[in-house]
Design an enzyme around this catalytic site. Structure first.
Site, PDB file in Angstrom:
ATOM      1  N   HIS A  16       0.862  -1.207   0.000  1.00  0.00           N
ATOM      2  CA  HIS A  16       0.000   0.000   0.000  1.00  0.00           C
ATOM      3  C   HIS A  16       0.886   1.241   0.000  1.00  0.00           C
ATOM      4  CE1 HIS A  16      -3.691   2.304   1.654  1.00  0.00           C
ATOM      5  NE2 HIS A  16      -2.740   3.202   1.426  1.00  0.00           N
ATOM      6  N   HIS A  18       1.309   5.423  -1.822  1.00  0.00           N
ATOM      7  CA  HIS A  18       0.874   6.516  -2.706  1.00  0.00           C
ATOM      8  C   HIS A  18       2.123   7.102  -3.363  1.00  0.00           C
ATOM      9  CE1 HIS A  18      -3.155   6.714  -0.752  1.00  0.00           C
ATOM     10  NE2 HIS A  18      -2.462   6.250   0.271  1.00  0.00           N
ATOM     11  N   LYS A 101     -10.020  -0.827  -4.984  1.00  0.00           N
ATOM     12  CA  LYS A 101      -9.919  -0.085  -3.725  1.00  0.00           C
ATOM     13  C   LYS A 101     -11.243   0.574  -3.372  1.00  0.00           C
ATOM     14  CE  LYS A 101      -8.012   2.264  -0.347  1.00  0.00           C
ATOM     15  NZ  LYS A 101      -6.834   2.277   0.474  1.00  0.00           N
ATOM     16  N   HIS A 138     -10.267   1.082   2.697  1.00  0.00           N
ATOM     17  CA  HIS A 138     -10.017   2.142   3.680  1.00  0.00           C
ATOM     18  C   HIS A 138     -11.161   2.021   4.680  1.00  0.00           C
ATOM     19  CE1 HIS A 138      -8.495   6.177   4.994  1.00  0.00           C
ATOM     20  NE2 HIS A 138      -9.651   6.094   5.613  1.00  0.00           N
ATOM     21  N   HIS A 176      -4.084  -0.382   6.497  1.00  0.00           N
ATOM     22  CA  HIS A 176      -3.576   0.519   7.545  1.00  0.00           C
ATOM     23  C   HIS A 176      -4.423   0.483   8.821  1.00  0.00           C
ATOM     24  CE1 HIS A 176      -6.565   3.032   5.604  1.00  0.00           C
ATOM     25  NE2 HIS A 176      -5.791   3.330   4.591  1.00  0.00           N
ATOM     26  N   ASP A 250       1.705   2.808   3.533  1.00  0.00           N
ATOM     27  CA  ASP A 250       0.832   3.985   3.377  1.00  0.00           C
ATOM     28  C   ASP A 250       1.650   5.270   3.286  1.00  0.00           C
ATOM     29  OD1 ASP A 250      -1.475   5.328   2.885  1.00  0.00           O
ATOM     30  OD2 ASP A 250      -2.205   5.318   4.939  1.00  0.00           O
TER      31      ASP A 250
HETATM   32  O1  DOR Z   1      -3.235   9.818   5.538  1.00  0.00           O
HETATM   33  C1  DOR Z   1      -3.643   9.408   4.468  1.00  0.00           C
HETATM   34  N1  DOR Z   1      -3.199   9.911   3.307  1.00  0.00           N
HETATM   35  N2  DOR Z   1      -4.576   8.458   4.460  1.00  0.00           N
HETATM   36  C2  DOR Z   1      -5.178   8.072   3.329  1.00  0.00           C
HETATM   37  O2  DOR Z   1      -6.050   7.243   3.400  1.00  0.00           O
HETATM   38  C3  DOR Z   1      -4.857   8.711   2.043  1.00  0.00           C
HETATM   39  C4  DOR Z   1      -3.525   9.306   2.059  1.00  0.00           C
HETATM   40  C5  DOR Z   1      -3.319  10.269   0.917  1.00  0.00           C
HETATM   41  O3  DOR Z   1      -3.592   9.903  -0.225  1.00  0.00           O
HETATM   42  O4  DOR Z   1      -2.881  11.391   1.161  1.00  0.00           O
HETATM   43 ZN    ZN Z   2      -3.239   5.170   1.818  1.00  0.00          ZN
END
Ligand code: DOR
Ligand code: ZN
Length: 346
Positions: A16, A18, A101, A138, A176, A250
Protein backbone atom coordinates in the site's frame (compact mmCIF):
# COMPACT_ATOMS: atom_id res chain seq x y z
CA UNK A 1 20.52 -12.27 23.58
CA UNK A 2 20.38 -9.44 21.09
CA UNK A 3 23.71 -10.16 19.41
CA UNK A 4 22.06 -10.19 15.97
CA UNK A 5 23.64 -7.42 13.95
CA UNK A 6 22.77 -8.40 10.41
CA UNK A 7 19.65 -9.88 8.89
CA UNK A 8 19.13 -11.05 5.32
CA UNK A 9 15.57 -11.43 4.14
CA UNK A 10 13.66 -12.02 0.92
CA UNK A 11 13.16 -8.63 -0.76
CA UNK A 12 9.93 -7.17 0.62
CA UNK A 13 6.95 -5.65 -1.17
CA UNK A 14 4.95 -2.62 -0.09
CA UNK A 15 1.27 -3.60 -0.27
CA UNK A 16 0.00 0.00 0.00
CA UNK A 17 1.78 3.13 -1.19
CA UNK A 18 0.87 6.52 -2.71
CA UNK A 19 3.34 7.59 -5.39
CA UNK A 20 1.27 10.49 -6.78
CA UNK A 21 2.11 11.72 -10.28
CA UNK A 22 4.40 13.99 -12.33
CA UNK A 23 7.00 15.97 -10.35
CA UNK A 24 6.22 14.30 -7.02
CA UNK A 25 6.23 10.81 -8.55
CA UNK A 26 9.56 11.57 -10.18
CA UNK A 27 11.11 12.53 -6.85
CA UNK A 28 9.61 9.92 -4.50
CA UNK A 29 9.67 6.72 -6.58
CA UNK A 30 13.31 5.90 -5.85
CA UNK A 31 12.70 5.63 -2.11
CA UNK A 32 10.09 2.93 -2.54
CA UNK A 33 12.38 1.12 -4.97
CA UNK A 34 15.26 1.22 -2.51
CA UNK A 35 13.52 -1.35 -0.28
CA UNK A 36 10.75 -3.00 -2.25
CA UNK A 37 10.54 -5.28 -5.28
CA UNK A 38 6.85 -4.61 -5.91
CA UNK A 39 4.32 -2.16 -4.56
CA UNK A 40 0.59 -1.72 -4.71
CA UNK A 41 0.04 1.78 -6.02
CA UNK A 42 -2.97 3.62 -4.61
CA UNK A 43 -5.37 4.94 -7.25
CA UNK A 44 -6.47 8.16 -5.50
CA UNK A 45 -4.84 10.64 -7.86
CA UNK A 46 -6.55 14.00 -8.40
CA UNK A 47 -8.15 12.22 -11.30
CA UNK A 48 -8.58 8.72 -9.83
CA UNK A 49 -7.60 5.53 -11.64
CA UNK A 50 -11.05 4.21 -12.45
CA UNK A 51 -10.43 2.11 -15.56
CA UNK A 52 -7.87 -0.01 -17.40
CA UNK A 53 -6.77 2.74 -19.75
CA UNK A 54 -5.93 5.10 -16.90
CA UNK A 55 -4.18 2.30 -14.98
CA UNK A 56 -2.00 1.31 -17.93
CA UNK A 57 -1.06 4.93 -18.62
CA UNK A 58 -0.24 5.55 -14.93
CA UNK A 59 1.78 2.34 -14.68
CA UNK A 60 3.78 3.41 -17.74
CA UNK A 61 4.47 6.83 -16.19
CA UNK A 62 5.76 5.06 -13.07
CA UNK A 63 7.95 2.69 -15.06
CA UNK A 64 9.29 5.48 -17.26
CA UNK A 65 10.37 7.47 -14.22
CA UNK A 66 11.97 4.43 -12.54
CA UNK A 67 15.73 3.99 -12.48
CA UNK A 68 15.30 0.52 -11.01
CA UNK A 69 13.81 -1.50 -13.83
CA UNK A 70 13.33 -4.57 -11.60
CA UNK A 71 10.58 -2.81 -9.70
CA UNK A 72 6.98 -3.82 -10.44
CA UNK A 73 4.08 -1.45 -9.77
CA UNK A 74 0.84 -3.30 -9.03
CA UNK A 75 -2.19 -1.27 -9.97
CA UNK A 76 -5.57 -0.94 -8.28
CA UNK A 77 -8.94 0.20 -9.54
CA UNK A 78 -10.66 3.01 -7.63
CA UNK A 79 -14.24 1.82 -7.13
CA UNK A 80 -17.15 4.13 -7.78
CA UNK A 81 -20.83 3.28 -7.98
CA UNK A 82 -20.43 3.47 -11.76
CA UNK A 83 -17.49 1.07 -12.09
CA UNK A 84 -18.16 -1.14 -15.09
CA UNK A 85 -18.27 -4.86 -14.37
CA UNK A 86 -16.87 -5.65 -17.79
CA UNK A 87 -13.98 -3.28 -17.27
CA UNK A 88 -13.21 -4.72 -13.85
CA UNK A 89 -13.32 -8.30 -15.03
CA UNK A 90 -11.14 -7.50 -18.03
CA UNK A 91 -8.69 -5.57 -15.82
CA UNK A 92 -8.35 -8.43 -13.35
CA UNK A 93 -8.12 -11.31 -15.81
CA UNK A 94 -5.60 -9.43 -17.92
CA UNK A 95 -3.58 -8.67 -14.74
CA UNK A 96 -3.90 -4.92 -15.22
CA UNK A 97 -5.36 -4.71 -11.72
CA UNK A 98 -4.31 -6.70 -8.67
CA UNK A 99 -7.43 -5.58 -6.81
CA UNK A 100 -9.97 -2.81 -6.32
CA UNK A 101 -9.92 -0.09 -3.72
CA UNK A 102 -12.89 0.95 -1.65
CA UNK A 103 -12.80 4.53 -0.38
CA UNK A 104 -15.81 5.54 1.67
CA UNK A 105 -17.00 8.89 0.32
CA UNK A 106 -15.00 11.85 1.66
CA UNK A 107 -13.03 9.66 4.03
CA UNK A 108 -9.58 10.86 2.93
CA UNK A 109 -7.50 12.47 0.15
CA UNK A 110 -9.33 12.46 -3.22
CA UNK A 111 -12.28 10.40 -2.07
CA UNK A 112 -15.10 12.62 -3.20
CA UNK A 113 -16.15 10.04 -5.77
CA UNK A 114 -15.86 7.25 -3.22
CA UNK A 115 -18.72 5.07 -2.07
CA UNK A 116 -21.62 6.57 -0.11
CA UNK A 117 -23.40 3.38 0.78
CA UNK A 118 -21.84 -0.03 0.46
CA UNK A 119 -25.04 -1.49 -1.01
CA UNK A 120 -24.44 0.74 -4.06
CA UNK A 121 -21.66 -1.63 -5.11
CA UNK A 122 -23.00 -5.05 -4.09
CA UNK A 123 -23.18 -6.06 -7.76
CA UNK A 124 -19.47 -5.19 -8.09
CA UNK A 125 -18.52 -7.09 -4.94
CA UNK A 126 -20.45 -10.09 -6.14
CA UNK A 127 -18.39 -10.17 -9.31
CA UNK A 128 -15.16 -9.65 -7.36
CA UNK A 129 -15.99 -12.57 -5.10
CA UNK A 130 -16.69 -14.73 -8.13
CA UNK A 131 -13.47 -13.90 -9.96
CA UNK A 132 -11.43 -13.85 -6.70
CA UNK A 133 -10.41 -10.21 -7.10
CA UNK A 134 -9.20 -8.75 -3.77
CA UNK A 135 -10.95 -5.76 -2.21
CA UNK A 136 -8.63 -3.25 -0.55
CA UNK A 137 -10.45 -1.24 2.05
CA UNK A 138 -10.02 2.14 3.68
CA UNK A 139 -11.93 1.06 6.76
CA UNK A 140 -13.45 4.15 8.30
CA UNK A 141 -17.13 4.92 8.72
CA UNK A 142 -17.20 8.49 7.51
CA UNK A 143 -19.90 10.28 9.35
CA UNK A 144 -19.52 13.47 11.34
CA UNK A 145 -21.67 12.03 14.08
CA UNK A 146 -19.05 9.37 14.68
CA UNK A 147 -16.02 10.41 16.66
CA UNK A 148 -12.93 10.36 14.44
CA UNK A 149 -11.21 7.99 16.90
CA UNK A 150 -14.07 5.48 16.61
CA UNK A 151 -14.48 5.41 12.85
CA UNK A 152 -12.43 2.27 12.23
CA UNK A 153 -14.14 0.22 14.94
CA UNK A 154 -17.55 1.45 13.71
CA UNK A 155 -16.67 0.53 10.14
CA UNK A 156 -15.90 -3.03 11.23
CA UNK A 157 -19.19 -3.29 13.06
CA UNK A 158 -21.51 -1.45 10.66
CA UNK A 159 -20.01 -2.19 7.26
CA UNK A 160 -17.34 -4.88 7.24
CA UNK A 161 -18.99 -7.57 9.31
CA UNK A 162 -22.36 -7.35 7.48
CA UNK A 163 -20.49 -7.27 4.17
CA UNK A 164 -18.56 -10.41 5.01
CA UNK A 165 -21.80 -12.20 5.85
CA UNK A 166 -23.11 -11.44 2.35
CA UNK A 167 -19.81 -12.12 0.56
CA UNK A 168 -18.04 -14.70 2.76
CA UNK A 169 -15.48 -15.61 0.12
CA UNK A 170 -14.58 -12.09 -0.97
CA UNK A 171 -10.89 -11.51 -0.27
CA UNK A 172 -10.62 -8.38 1.85
CA UNK A 173 -7.59 -6.45 3.03
CA UNK A 174 -8.38 -4.06 5.85
CA UNK A 175 -5.67 -1.55 5.14
CA UNK A 176 -3.58 0.52 7.54
CA UNK A 177 -5.31 -0.83 10.64
CA UNK A 178 -4.98 1.33 13.75
CA UNK A 179 -7.04 -0.20 16.55
CA UNK A 180 -7.17 -3.13 18.93
CA UNK A 181 -10.64 -3.81 17.52
CA UNK A 182 -9.21 -4.30 14.02
CA UNK A 183 -6.43 -6.54 15.35
CA UNK A 184 -8.83 -8.80 17.23
CA UNK A 185 -11.35 -8.84 14.39
CA UNK A 186 -8.70 -10.17 12.01
CA UNK A 187 -7.13 -12.54 14.54
CA UNK A 188 -10.41 -13.99 15.77
CA UNK A 189 -11.86 -14.55 12.32
CA UNK A 190 -8.63 -16.21 11.25
CA UNK A 191 -10.04 -16.45 7.74
CA UNK A 192 -8.26 -17.11 4.45
CA UNK A 193 -10.36 -14.24 3.09
CA UNK A 194 -9.34 -11.53 5.56
CA UNK A 195 -6.01 -9.81 6.24
CA UNK A 196 -4.71 -6.47 7.41
CA UNK A 197 -1.80 -4.17 6.62
CA UNK A 198 0.00 -2.10 9.24
CA UNK A 199 2.01 1.10 8.71
CA UNK A 200 5.32 2.01 10.37
CA UNK A 201 3.90 5.21 11.82
CA UNK A 202 0.99 3.48 13.54
CA UNK A 203 3.50 1.03 15.04
CA UNK A 204 5.89 3.74 16.22
CA UNK A 205 3.52 6.47 17.38
CA UNK A 206 0.26 7.21 19.12
CA UNK A 207 -1.96 10.27 19.23
CA UNK A 208 0.12 12.00 21.90
CA UNK A 209 2.93 12.35 19.37
CA UNK A 210 0.72 14.65 17.30
CA UNK A 211 0.71 17.20 20.11
CA UNK A 212 4.30 17.34 21.33
CA UNK A 213 5.61 20.95 21.60
CA UNK A 214 2.44 22.14 19.83
CA UNK A 215 0.65 20.57 16.90
CA UNK A 216 2.64 18.35 14.53
CA UNK A 217 0.91 18.56 11.15
CA UNK A 218 3.38 16.14 9.58
CA UNK A 219 2.01 13.41 11.82
CA UNK A 220 -1.56 13.95 10.69
CA UNK A 221 -2.75 10.97 8.67
CA UNK A 222 -5.89 8.94 8.17
CA UNK A 223 -6.88 6.81 9.89
CA UNK A 224 -5.64 9.16 12.59
CA UNK A 225 -3.07 8.00 15.18
CA UNK A 226 -4.89 6.41 18.11
CA UNK A 227 -4.31 5.89 21.84
CA UNK A 228 -1.27 4.02 23.08
CA UNK A 229 -3.39 0.98 23.94
CA UNK A 230 -4.12 0.61 20.20
CA UNK A 231 -0.50 1.18 19.23
CA UNK A 232 0.45 -1.60 21.63
CA UNK A 233 -2.15 -3.93 20.12
CA UNK A 234 -0.60 -3.40 16.67
CA UNK A 235 2.90 -3.99 18.02
CA UNK A 236 1.73 -7.20 19.65
CA UNK A 237 -0.07 -8.33 16.50
CA UNK A 238 3.11 -8.27 14.41
CA UNK A 239 5.13 -9.89 17.19
CA UNK A 240 3.17 -13.11 17.48
CA UNK A 241 3.84 -14.31 13.94
CA UNK A 242 0.27 -14.23 12.60
CA UNK A 243 0.24 -14.59 8.83
CA UNK A 244 -2.83 -12.33 8.56
CA UNK A 245 -0.83 -9.11 8.90
CA UNK A 246 1.63 -7.69 6.43
CA UNK A 247 3.54 -4.65 5.32
CA UNK A 248 1.73 -1.67 3.80
CA UNK A 249 3.60 1.57 4.44
CA UNK A 250 0.83 3.99 3.38
CA UNK A 251 3.61 6.41 2.48
CA UNK A 252 1.57 9.43 1.36
CA UNK A 253 3.63 12.46 0.29
CA UNK A 254 2.16 15.96 0.31
CA UNK A 255 4.15 19.10 -0.36
CA UNK A 256 4.76 21.06 2.80
CA UNK A 257 2.56 23.99 1.86
CA UNK A 258 -0.38 21.60 1.68
CA UNK A 259 0.46 20.07 5.07
CA UNK A 260 0.96 23.40 6.84
CA UNK A 261 -2.16 25.14 5.70
CA UNK A 262 -5.55 26.37 6.92
CA UNK A 263 -6.74 22.95 5.81
CA UNK A 264 -3.85 20.53 6.11
CA UNK A 265 -3.71 17.32 4.07
CA UNK A 266 -3.59 13.90 5.71
CA UNK A 267 -0.60 11.72 4.94
CA UNK A 268 2.86 10.75 6.15
CA UNK A 269 5.73 10.34 3.70
CA UNK A 270 7.66 7.44 5.18
CA UNK A 271 9.12 5.90 1.99
CA UNK A 272 12.75 6.93 2.78
CA UNK A 273 12.73 4.93 6.03
CA UNK A 274 9.71 2.62 6.12
CA UNK A 275 11.55 -0.71 6.12
CA UNK A 276 14.03 0.57 8.72
CA UNK A 277 11.16 1.70 10.92
CA UNK A 278 9.54 -1.72 10.70
CA UNK A 279 12.75 -3.55 11.66
CA UNK A 280 13.26 -1.14 14.55
CA UNK A 281 9.87 -2.12 15.94
CA UNK A 282 10.38 -5.86 15.39
CA UNK A 283 13.74 -5.53 17.13
CA UNK A 284 12.23 -3.62 20.06
CA UNK A 285 9.54 -6.29 20.34
CA UNK A 286 12.16 -9.06 20.19
CA UNK A 287 10.26 -10.48 17.24
CA UNK A 288 12.88 -10.38 14.49
CA UNK A 289 12.15 -14.01 13.67
CA UNK A 290 8.79 -12.90 12.21
CA UNK A 291 10.17 -9.88 10.33
CA UNK A 292 10.68 -11.67 7.02
CA UNK A 293 7.20 -13.19 6.88
CA UNK A 294 5.58 -9.83 7.65
CA UNK A 295 7.62 -8.06 4.98
CA UNK A 296 8.02 -10.64 2.27
CA UNK A 297 5.77 -13.70 2.63
CA UNK A 298 2.37 -12.98 4.16
CA UNK A 299 1.48 -10.39 1.51
CA UNK A 300 2.28 -12.50 -1.58
CA UNK A 301 0.63 -15.52 0.01
CA UNK A 302 -2.55 -13.58 0.64
CA UNK A 303 -2.59 -11.96 -2.80
CA UNK A 304 -1.66 -15.30 -4.35
CA UNK A 305 1.42 -14.05 -6.20
CA UNK A 306 4.94 -15.57 -6.09
CA UNK A 307 7.32 -14.70 -3.28
CA UNK A 308 10.29 -12.65 -4.53
CA UNK A 309 13.57 -14.36 -5.35
CA UNK A 310 15.81 -11.38 -4.57
CA UNK A 311 17.01 -10.54 -1.07
CA UNK A 312 18.03 -7.53 1.00
CA UNK A 313 20.33 -7.28 4.01
CA UNK A 314 19.75 -4.96 6.94
CA UNK A 315 22.43 -4.13 9.48
CA UNK A 316 22.26 -2.67 12.94
CA UNK A 317 24.09 0.52 12.10
CA UNK A 318 22.90 4.13 12.61
CA UNK A 319 21.10 5.71 9.69
CA UNK A 320 20.15 9.39 9.49
CA UNK A 321 16.91 10.06 7.68
CA UNK A 322 17.07 12.80 5.09
CA UNK A 323 15.69 16.25 5.97
CA UNK A 324 13.64 16.97 2.90
CA UNK A 325 12.88 16.12 -0.69
CA UNK A 326 12.74 19.23 -2.88
CA UNK A 327 9.84 19.65 -5.26
CA UNK A 328 10.36 22.81 -7.31
CA UNK A 329 10.38 25.68 -4.80
CA UNK A 330 8.62 23.57 -2.16
CA UNK A 331 9.55 20.32 -0.44
CA UNK A 332 8.20 17.18 1.19
CA UNK A 333 9.20 16.41 4.74
CA UNK A 334 9.87 12.73 5.36
CA UNK A 335 8.65 10.90 8.44
CA UNK A 336 11.28 11.24 11.24
CA UNK A 337 13.33 13.61 9.04
CA UNK A 338 16.75 14.37 10.48
CA UNK A 339 16.42 11.65 13.12
CA UNK A 340 18.74 8.66 13.37
CA UNK A 341 17.46 5.10 13.28
CA UNK A 342 19.45 2.14 14.58
CA UNK A 343 19.06 0.02 11.42
CA UNK A 344 20.18 0.58 7.86
CA UNK A 345 20.29 -1.29 4.57
CA UNK A 346 23.63 -2.86 3.66
O1 DOR B 1 -3.24 9.82 5.54
C1 DOR B 1 -3.64 9.41 4.47
N1 DOR B 1 -3.20 9.91 3.31
N2 DOR B 1 -4.58 8.46 4.46
C2 DOR B 1 -5.18 8.07 3.33
O2 DOR B 1 -6.05 7.24 3.40
C3 DOR B 1 -4.86 8.71 2.04
C4 DOR B 1 -3.53 9.31 2.06
C5 DOR B 1 -3.32 10.27 0.92
O3 DOR B 1 -3.59 9.90 -0.23
O4 DOR B 1 -2.88 11.39 1.16
ZN1 ZN C 1 -3.24 5.17 1.82
Amino acid sequence: MSSLKKIKIIKPDDWHVHLRDQDILEKVIKYTQMFYQRAIIMPNLNEPIIDCKKAIAYKNRIINLSKNKQFTPLMTCYLTKDTSLKELQHGFTEKIFIGSKLYPNQSTTNSKTGINKISEIFHILELMQKIKMPLLVHGEENNNNIDIYDREAKFIEKTLEPLRKIFPELKIILEHITTKEAVSYIEENNSPYLAGTITPHHLMLNRNNMFVHGIQPNLYCLPILKRKIHQNALRKAISNGSTKFFLGSDSAPHIQKNKINQIGCAGIFNAPSSLLCYITVFDEMKALKYFESFCSKNGPNFYNVPINKESITLVKKPYKILEKVSIGKDFIKPFLSGETLTWSVL
